[in-house]
Motif scaffolding. Structure first.
Motif, short mmCIF file in Angstrom:
data_model
loop_
_atom_site.label_atom_id
_atom_site.label_comp_id
_atom_site.label_asym_id
_atom_site.label_seq_id
_atom_site.Cartn_x
_atom_site.Cartn_y
_atom_site.Cartn_z
N LEU A 195 2.60 -0.40 -3.85
CA LEU A 195 2.98 -1.80 -3.65
C LEU A 195 3.82 -1.97 -2.39
N LYS A 196 4.64 -0.95 -2.07
CA LYS A 196 5.41 -1.02 -0.83
C LYS A 196 4.48 -1.03 0.37
N LEU A 197 3.44 -0.23 0.33
CA LEU A 197 2.43 -0.25 1.40
C LEU A 197 1.76 -1.61 1.47
N LYS A 198 1.47 -2.17 0.29
CA LYS A 198 0.80 -3.47 0.25
C LYS A 198 1.66 -4.56 0.87
N MET A 199 2.98 -4.47 0.67
CA MET A 199 3.89 -5.45 1.24
C MET A 199 4.01 -5.32 2.76
N ASN A 200 3.52 -4.20 3.31
CA ASN A 200 3.66 -3.95 4.74
C ASN A 200 2.33 -4.04 5.50
N VAL A 201 1.38 -4.77 4.93
CA VAL A 201 0.13 -5.02 5.66
C VAL A 201 0.46 -5.76 6.95
N LYS A 202 -0.18 -5.32 8.05
CA LYS A 202 0.03 -5.83 9.42
C LYS A 202 1.28 -5.23 10.07
N ASN A 203 1.98 -4.36 9.34
CA ASN A 203 3.11 -3.65 9.93
C ASN A 203 2.68 -2.24 10.33
N LEU A 204 3.58 -1.54 11.02
CA LEU A 204 3.27 -0.21 11.51
C LEU A 204 3.69 0.83 10.49
N ILE A 205 2.95 1.95 10.47
CA ILE A 205 3.26 3.07 9.59
C ILE A 205 3.16 4.33 10.43
N SER A 206 4.11 5.24 10.21
CA SER A 206 4.15 6.45 11.02
C SER A 206 4.26 7.66 10.12
N THR A 207 3.64 8.75 10.52
CA THR A 207 3.77 9.99 9.77
C THR A 207 5.08 10.67 10.12
N ASN A 208 5.63 11.39 9.16
CA ASN A 208 6.88 12.12 9.39
C ASN A 208 6.63 13.53 9.90
N GLY A 209 5.38 13.88 10.09
CA GLY A 209 5.06 15.22 10.56
C GLY A 209 3.67 15.22 11.17
N PHE A 210 3.00 16.35 11.06
CA PHE A 210 1.63 16.48 11.54
C PHE A 210 0.69 16.11 10.40
N LEU A 211 -0.04 15.03 10.55
CA LEU A 211 -0.85 14.50 9.46
C LEU A 211 -2.24 15.12 9.48
#
Length: 1288
Positions: A310-326
């Protein structure tokens, strides 16, 4: 069937976090956990078993933290102590066959996987079809097979973990970034910061040394380290990452935990890996361009819990970054396999749901680095690709398929390079805010902005080793400040300040031509910034005078360096100075500084800015403290308008501001208006924000709504909202949430959360100070005072005095005696001596406290008012009238009202609910409130009300108990009277009239002394008169009733019911004294008073007594008239408690008819009386039976008369169980006589003897009317009668 050793679906359960961890981790979306290995087998305790020892060794090689357990209870305790980890469990032996054990293990969320280790697989294969088969990986009968399966499972869990941070692209400014956004930027900055550190030849050597140190004792891992040392080349970094070895584990662990030391150690390899990925990406990109396939779709599958989704759903159109090597894959099927896409519903303990990430990349846009590593992977058929460190994506959409359980989620995202722009914007912003810009400092500041203080401290300490600059010292000082290590903070900040001075002084000595004005201004700005930080520490450590000095120094430096004096920094200094004046109670001076700051902010900040809104809130607070509510509302309203333009509509600050406005209207007694604002606050609740601050704010809002309803007498709604407030607060208290009632900060974004410490915690803190600083620390006085306060609250006054005096000694050493802590200690010591009755000592300490406070606070400060009131009370106790007059004059100069505590008073809410239920006569609900927290209802008022409640409920023993408690706590005559009266009622209702009378007498003694409450005196006298009347003390009864009547006629003459009742009681007392004429006068007077009232019982009683008096005169006609009226009134009541009255009056009426020779009427009323007496086991039953027998004799019905005499004897025998009882013997003689008479009549019918008998009987009745006894001379009469019969 044999379980497959292939990998199970990744289903990592997220463990519960403690409060600190939750605060740090709630901004990430992750399926990663710390995994440890456990083995449960009763033989693990055997030290000489070679197989057991070898298995232990192999498991230790897999996981150095592996633990071994020989009994199930020990394992469960270990798991309960380590709730933040996830475990793989190896189980063997008889434990593996226990259904109870397996049910318990399946219910534990932090056991992720179970491996069955046994020799006979077929014995355990039925477990695979059990209720929870999903946790069982497989059944293994060899050590190598078991260890290989564990390694593969661990490897895939670690390799395919995902941790993301989010950035909200809609934020209004770079100044007030959310924790999520700060963490996002930190990961973007990580690579650049590490790369800026010059690479040296010893990097690899140090890294290898760390590897060996970390894996000492693990032969396999040390072998891999040796291989890495001899064979590793920078160009093969990706190959080494894909190997089933230690390197990728350490890399991911360091990135996942943001371990600065580990990242420094690994930076050699991380840099190589990033460069290798970049080179491979160029090949990857070129290949797709040549194939004219620039659009690439990649996939990743994993399981997340619903909250994270749900947190991801609330952040649609926002940026997401990996904390390491994905890691991702080209294969949709592989991604679905790792998500468990097509598997049935997992066990009830699995809270995760499958998520499929679809990642779209356009290689032409060159926004991201990704490489195809399938050729180097141990599992090339998985078509694995690897993204570079800190890769950024934009979330396009997320959809749910809930046709099956669990739901399936698909998240689409696109590669993005917006992170670079965001990072550059932030760096530009920081350049404007920081002279001599150092990007490495921003990286460290991100750490402490994320709450990672320990990591930030290590980072800046490492940074200082490379170059010692005042900026870096300042940053290290700020880290210590945030950790609460104020001594270290002040040391580094003062060091930074001194370094700036050292740089600035030589600049001032050069010639005018060479003087660098810009450099000097920059230096002054930096010095001002450090001065503000030092001042903030002093302010937070209750040293406002020292803080004021440094704020003024900072203000002077800013005004010197900024020509036109228009800078937000100057405005902030002015505002901070105003806050100190506010703390001192100098409200006008504070207001002046706030308005100066407002003028500067209006010129230097945008029209709608958080700092301007915060300043308006502070101005409103001053007006509130000055009781200028209209001006306060105006200021709050302006702040609210500004906040609505800055923040989303449901932002917490907007809600807090509306709550403040509602409170001001409540202070103006405008409860309808306050209710309107509070209800608007409820509408503003943000269901998507689960912060502690928001939730506890709404606890206050519910309480404020309840209070508004209470003030408007809407008791039902008041109770409802108080209950809601209390329920929410108790839920919040589980996490220790606290908040202030008014917004009081110059930073409108922050509120301080303060936790009260237990005595144990305080002693622990004190010991830490002693250990670290040998007890020589400025905070020691405060800790000692808190310990004293804890003992004081426990009524351990001797111990409290000991620690208060120690605190005073330390105050003189560190803080000077003119300090708030010293004043508080002196006040508390004064209170102790007051409690112990030593008023002179109490007065001395109170006066000394006043002397301290008067030097550091305004004369109008609430603390001054409080201590003055205390001193005046002590002066009165000691007879110091001159001193009392002196301090009273000083008190008159202090006109400020005491400021209400900002802490949420949950106990006060409970008491309000208790009182409201009591007012509504909902006594059981009131008692339920008390049972929820008994300790807070031990005060005098609560105990008094509890006594009243139990009286109302007929629980007289409990009523007496609480009334006695209240009496013990009572300190003034008024309360003593109330408690004694109530206690007297409780005793009286328990039929303990002696103790009741003693309580009433104590009340009378006090009330006669204080004539201000004559009405209450009359009430007590009435109760005493009733007791004396019941005890046949008719003179005392008459005396008390007469005095009560005299008082009531004066104080409450219109209360006809009460005046008439007292008059009637006086008549009863006179009646009992056989003073019938006087009694008749009072009864008639009472009747005239009460005849218009609805008190039917008292009227019936009056008629009854008048009837009896006329019966005694005798005037049978008038008697009968009143008795019949009384009967009619009693009959109308139809209540059980009046049956005895009805029985008596029926008997009296029967007596009147008997005397009138109307025997039929007499018989009718006697029988009605008999029915009631028989039903109620009345003591008059024998008498009534005898009376009926006599009527039958008069009616010449000897048989019925004899039957009733027999019944009379039966009842008397049952009552006395004594053949020699005089009454029983008399009845038997009458029975013998009447039987003989009846027999003789049948033979001779000699009537003259019958007449003789009835004449004697009538004479006896006139002498005794209640129970008719046969007199002694009856025996002679019977003998004479028998002799005559024989001669005839």
């Amino acid at each position: 069937m044999c379980a497959s050793t292939s990998l199970k679906t990744l289903r990592i359960n997220i463990p519960h976090l403690n409060k600190t961890e939750a605060c740090n981790k709630n901004n990430t979306v992750s399926n990663d956990v710390n995994i440890s290995l456990l083995w449960l087998d009763k033989n693990t305790c055997l030290q000489d078993d070679e197989d057991v020892c070898e298995t232990k060794r192999m498991l230790k090689e897999i996981n150095n933290n592996a633990t071994f357990h020989s009994d199930f209870d020990g394992l469960i305790k270990f798991l309960e102590d380590n709730l933040n980890d996830t475990f793989f469990l190896v189980i063997s032996g008889v434990e593996a066959t226990s259904t109870t054990i397996f049910q318990k293990l399946h219910s534990l969320k932090h056991i992720d996987s179970i491996f069955l280790f046994c020799l006979e697989k077929q014995t355990y294969e039925p477990l695979l079809t059990d209720q929870h088969p999903s946790k069982i990986v497989g059944i293994f009968n060899t050590q190598s097979e078991l260890c290989n399966s564990i390694r593969k499972t661990l490897d895939h869990v670690r390799r395919h973990f995902a941790a993301f941070t989010l950035f909200n692209q809609k934020q209004h400014s770079m100044r007030n970034l959310s924790i999520d956004s700060i963490r996002f930027l930190w990961h973007q900055l990580l690579k650049d910061t590490l790369w800026k550190i010059s690479r040296t030849d010893d990097w690899k050597i140090r890294m290898i040394e760390k590897f060996r140190d970390y894996y000492r004792g693990s032969a396999n891992e040390l072998k891999d380290v040796g291989e890495f040392e001899t064979q590793y080349k920078s160009s093969d970094a990706v190959k080494w990452y894909t190997k089933d070895m230690f390197i990728y584990k350490l890399i991911n662990q360091a990135l996942r935990t943001e371990d600065i030391d580990a990242l420094y150690t690994l930076r050699y390899y991380i840099e190589d890996l990033c460069l290798d990925l970049k080179n491979r990406y160029e090949q990857f990109r070129q290949l797709h361009i040549e194939l004219e396939m620039p659009s690439v779709t990649l996939y990743r599958g994993l399981r997340l819990d619903r909250d994270q989704i749900l947190k991801l759903k609330m952040n649609v159109k926002n940026l997401i970054s990996t904390n390491g090597f994905l890691s991702a894959t080209r294969s949709l099927d592989v991604a679905k396999f790792y998500a468990g896409w097509d598997e049935p519903c997992q066990s009830t303990t699995d809270i995760t749901e499958p998520v499929l990430f679809i990642i779209n990349i356009d290689v032409n846009e060159d926004k991201i680095i990704v490489a195809d590593i399938a050729a180097d992977s141990m599992m090339p058929d998985e078509l694995e690709v690897l993204f570079d460190l800190g890769s950024i994506f934009e979330i396009n959409s997320i959809t749910e398929d809930d046709t099956q359980k669990p739901s399936k989620w698909t998240l689409s995202m696109t590669a993005s390079n917006n992170g670079e722009k965001i990072l550059n914007d932030y760096i530009l912003f920081k350049r404007q805010d920081m002279e001599g810009f150092d990007i490495s400092i921003i990286f460290g500041e991100f750490l402490y902005d994320m709450g990672e203080y320990q990591k930030a401290e290590k980072y800046f300490e490492n940074l200082l080793l490379t170059e010692d600059t005042p900026q870096r010292r300042y940053s290290l000082g700020m880290v210590h400040c945030l950790k609460g290590e104020y001594d270290q903070a002040l040391y580094h900040l003062q060091s930074a300040y001194n370094r700036y001075r050292e740089i600035l002084l030589p600049m001032a000595s050069v010639s005018h031509v060479l003087f660098d004005t810009d450099a000097a201004q920059n230096m002054l700005n930096e010095m001002a910034r450090v001065s503000v930080a030092i001042a903030n520490i002093h302010f937070d450590t209750n040293n406002p005078d020292e803080a004021l000095i440094h704020y003024k120094n900072a203000l002077h430096a800013y005004e010197t360096s900024i020509p036109d004096c228009n800078s937000p920094q100057i405005g902030n200094c002015l505002q901070n100075i105003g806050l100190i004046y506010q703390q001192h109670g100098s409200y006008n001076e504070a207001l002046e500084k706030f308005y100066q700051a407002n003028d500067i902010f209006s010129k230097t900040l945008p029209e709608n800015h958080p700092d301007r809104a915060g300043l308006l809130l502070n101005i409103g607070n001053i007006y509130r403290l000055q009781n200028q509510y209209d001006l306060a509302i105006e200021s709050y309203t302006s702040a609210l308008d500004m906040l609505k333009k800055i923040y989303p509509s449901k932002h917490r600050l907007i809600t807090e501001c509306m709550n403040n406005i509602g409170l001001l209207h409540m202070s103006k007694h405008q409860y309808d208006e306050s209710l309107k604002w509070f209800l608007q606050c409820l509408e503003n609740y943000n269901e998507f924000e689960s912060s502690n601050t928001q939730n506890i704010l709404y606890v206050h809002i519910h309480a404020n709504i309840a209070e508004s309803y209470e003030k408007t007498d809407n008791i039902c709604d008041a109770i409802r909202y108080y209950e809601q407030s209390l329920t929410n607060y108790e839920k919040a208290q589980q996490d220790g949430w606290r908040i202030v009632k008014y917004v009081n900060s110059n930073d409108a974004e922050e509120t301080k959360e303060k936790e009260e410490k237990s005595l144990t915690d305080l002693f622990s803190i004190l010991e830490n100070f002693k250990e670290l600083y040998s007890g020589e620390h400025p905070h020691v006085p405060s800790v000692l005072r808190d310990i004293g306060k804890a003992f004081f609250n426990d009524k351990k006054y001797k111990d409290a005095l000991k620690y208060y005096n120690q605190s005073l000694e330390m105050c003189t050493k560190f803080q000077s005696f003119e300090h708030l802590d010293a004043a508080a200690c002196l006040t508390d010591i004064s209170s102790i001596y007051q409690i112990e009755g030593d008023y002179l000592k109490a007065l001395d300490y109170a006066a000394e406290s006043y002397n301290v406070l008067s030097k550091i606070l305004s004369s109008k400060h609430p603390k001054i008012k409080s201590i003055l009131e205390h001193i005046i009370h002590l002066c009165n106790e000691t007879g110091e009238s001159v001193k009392a007059s002196l301090y009273s004059a000083k008190l008159r100069l202090s006109c400020e009202k005491e400021i209400t505590s900002d802490d949420f008073d949950s106990d006060g809410i409970r008491k309000k609910m208790f009182y409201l239920y009591y007012k509504q006569e909902k006594y059981q609900e009131a008692l339920n409130i008390v049972s929820s927290k008994i300790a807070i209802f031990e005060d005098q008022q609560s105990q008094t009300i509890l006594g009243q409640i139990h009286l109302k409920l007929g629980q007289y023993e409990q009523a007496a108990f609480h009334s006695r408690n209240a009496l013990t706590l009572s300190s003034n005559d008024s309360n003593i009277v109330i408690c004694n009266t109530q206690l007297g009622h409780a005793y009286l209702l328990q039929h303990d009239k002696t103790n009741a009378l003693m309580c009433y007498e104590k009340c009378v003694e006090i009330l006669r002394r204080d004539t201000s409450d004559e009405d209450e005196l009359a009430n007590v006298l009435i109760n005493m008169g009733a007791i004396y009347l019941d005890q046949s003390s008719y003179n005392d009864s008459l005396l008390h009733y007469s005095e009560a009547l005299k008082i009531k006629k004066k104080t409450d003459p219109s209360n006809n019911t009460l005046v008439g009742a007292i008059t009637s009681c006086i008549g009863k007392s006179l009646f009992k004294q056989h003073n019938y004429d006087e009694a008749l006068v009072h009864f008639i007077e009472a009747f005239e008073i009460l005849k218009q009232s609805e008190d039917s019982i008292e009227l019936a009683t009056i008629h009854e007594f008048i009837g009896i008096i006329y019966y005694e005169k005798p005037d049978l006609e008038i008697s009968l008239k009143h008795l019949l009226i009384a009967l009619e009134l009693y009959d109308k009541l139809k209540s059980t408690e009046n049956d005895s009255k009805l029985e008596n009056i029926l008997g009296t009426i029967a007596n009147v008819f008997y005397d009138k020779q109307d025997f039929q009427a007499a018989l009718s009323y006697y029988k009605k009386s008999l029915i009631i007496a028989d039903n109620n086991d009345s003591p008059n039953l024998v008498s009534t039976l005898y009376q009926i027998s006599q009527v039958y004799f008069q009616l010449n019905n000897m048989n019925y008369g004899i039957e009733y005499i027999k019944r009379c004897i039966e009842v008397q025998e049952a009552l006395v169980d004594d053949e020699n009882d005089q009454d029983l013997m008399s009845f038997k003689q009458v029975l013998s006589y009447t039987q003989l008479l009846n027999s003789t009549r049948k033979q001779k019918r000699r009537r003259k003897y019958k007449r003789l008998f009835h004449k004697k009987r009538y004479q006896r009745r006139m002498k005794k009317k209640s129970v008719i006894m046969v007199p002694p001379e009856l025996g002679n009469l019977i003998t004479e009668f028998c002799e005559q019969s024989q001669t005839v």
